[in-house]
Write a protein that holds these residues in place. Structure first.
Motif, PDB file in Angstrom:
ATOM      1  N   ALA A  89       0.830  -1.210   0.000  1.00 12.32           N
ATOM      2  CA  ALA A  89       0.000   0.000   0.000  1.00 12.32           C
ATOM      3  C   ALA A  89       0.862   1.256   0.000  1.00 12.32           C
ATOM      4  CB  ALA A  89      -0.932  -0.010   1.206  1.00 12.32           C
ATOM      5  N   THR A  90       1.946   1.264   0.764  1.00 17.55           N
ATOM      6  CA  THR A  90       2.852   2.413   0.791  1.00 17.55           C
ATOM      7  C   THR A  90       3.517   2.609  -0.559  1.00 17.55           C
ATOM      8  OG1 THR A  90       3.262   2.084   3.142  1.00 17.55           O
ATOM      9  CG2 THR A  90       4.853   3.423   1.944  1.00 17.55           C
ATOM     10  N   TYR A  91       3.970   1.521  -1.169  1.00 15.02           N
ATOM     11  CA  TYR A  91       4.593   1.596  -2.490  1.00 15.02           C
ATOM     12  C   TYR A  91       3.613   2.167  -3.514  1.00 15.02           C
ATOM     13  CZ  TYR A  91       6.636   0.129  -6.907  1.00 15.02           C
ATOM     14  OH  TYR A  91       7.134   0.118  -8.179  1.00 15.02           O
ATOM     15  N   ASN A  92       2.376   1.672  -3.513  1.00 16.37           N
ATOM     16  CA  ASN A  92       1.376   2.167  -4.464  1.00 16.37           C
ATOM     17  C   ASN A  92       1.064   3.637  -4.228  1.00 16.37           C
ATOM     18  OD1 ASN A  92       1.177  -0.300  -5.780  1.00 16.37           O
ATOM     19  ND2 ASN A  92      -0.453  -1.019  -4.438  1.00 16.37           N
ATOM     20  N   LEU A  93       1.039   4.072  -2.958  1.00 16.97           N
ATOM     21  CA  LEU A  93       0.806   5.479  -2.646  1.00 16.97           C
ATOM     22  C   LEU A  93       1.931   6.351  -3.185  1.00 16.97           C
ATOM     23  CD1 LEU A  93      -0.761   7.718  -1.099  1.00 16.97           C
ATOM     24  CD2 LEU A  93       0.721   7.186   0.843  1.00 16.97           C
ATOM     25  N   ILE A  94       3.179   5.958  -2.942  1.00 17.87           N
ATOM     26  CA  ILE A  94       4.326   6.744  -3.412  1.00 17.87           C
ATOM     27  C   ILE A  94       4.352   6.801  -4.938  1.00 17.87           C
ATOM     28  CG2 ILE A  94       6.849   6.841  -3.468  1.00 17.87           C
ATOM     29  CD1 ILE A  94       5.593   7.666  -0.793  1.00 17.87           C
ATOM     30  N   LYS A 125       3.538   9.918  -9.831  1.00 21.24           N
ATOM     31  CA  LYS A 125       2.940   9.996 -11.165  1.00 21.24           C
ATOM     32  C   LYS A 125       2.086  11.252 -11.323  1.00 21.24           C
ATOM     33  CE  LYS A 125      -0.259   6.915 -11.926  1.00 21.24           C
ATOM     34  NZ  LYS A 125      -0.970   5.677 -12.278  1.00 21.24           N
ATOM     35  N   TRP A 126       1.152  11.474 -10.406  1.00 20.89           N
ATOM     36  CA  TRP A 126       0.248  12.613 -10.530  1.00 20.89           C
ATOM     37  C   TRP A 126       0.943  13.931 -10.195  1.00 20.89           C
ATOM     38  CZ3 TRP A 126      -3.335  11.345 -13.586  1.00 20.89           C
ATOM     39  CH2 TRP A 126      -3.884  10.077 -13.563  1.00 20.89           C
ATOM     40  N   GLY A 127       1.907  13.899  -9.302  1.00 18.24           N
ATOM     41  CA  GLY A 127       2.681  15.102  -9.004  1.00 18.24           C
ATOM     42  C   GLY A 127       3.523  15.538 -10.193  1.00 18.24           C
ATOM     43  N   SER A 128       4.098  14.568 -10.902  1.00 14.23           N
ATOM     44  CA  SER A 128       4.873  14.887 -12.104  1.00 14.23           C
ATOM     45  C   SER A 128       3.989  15.507 -13.180  1.00 14.23           C
ATOM     46  CB  SER A 128       5.542  13.631 -12.650  1.00 14.23           C
ATOM     47  OG  SER A 128       6.461  13.116 -11.727  1.00 14.23           O
ATOM     48  N   LEU A 129       2.786  14.991 -13.326  1.00 17.20           N
ATOM     49  CA  LEU A 129       1.857  15.572 -14.301  1.00 17.20           C
ATOM     50  C   LEU A 129       1.509  17.004 -13.918  1.00 17.20           C
ATOM     51  CD1 LEU A 129       0.062  15.329 -16.803  1.00 17.20           C
ATOM     52  CD2 LEU A 129      -1.727  14.397 -15.295  1.00 17.20           C
TER      53      LEU A 129
END
Length: 79
Positions: A20-25, A30-34
């Motif tokens: 869950a932590t890996y998927n959150l990061i 991904k969305w922060g880069s966008l």
């Protein structure tokens, strides 16, 4: 001491919290880069070209829409 026994058993640990932590990061990355790319495009077009505010906003929205389309989670093909 190669012959010491241990309570450790490979693959027996519950790793749901690590997953869950890996998927959150990965999602935040991904969305922060966008978001950074959209903001960078907007301000670059606004201040470095003659596109103006509306043109800069329009191209930024195009990038945002394309980014959401390509970065969203794909359904599993195994079903």
């Amino acid at each position: 001491m190669a012959g010491d026994s241990s309570d450790y058993q490979r693959g027996a640990m519950d790793i749901s919290e690590q997953t869950a932590t890996y998927n959150l990061i990965m999602g935040l990355t991904k969305w922060g880069s966008l978001a950074i790319c959209v903001g960078l495009l907007f301000f670059t077009l606004l201040f470095c070209t003659t596109t103006g505010f509306l043109g800069s906003a329009a191209w930024s929205v195009v990038l945002l829409v394309l980014g959401v389309i390509f970065l969203r989670e794909k359904p599993d093909a195994a079903h």
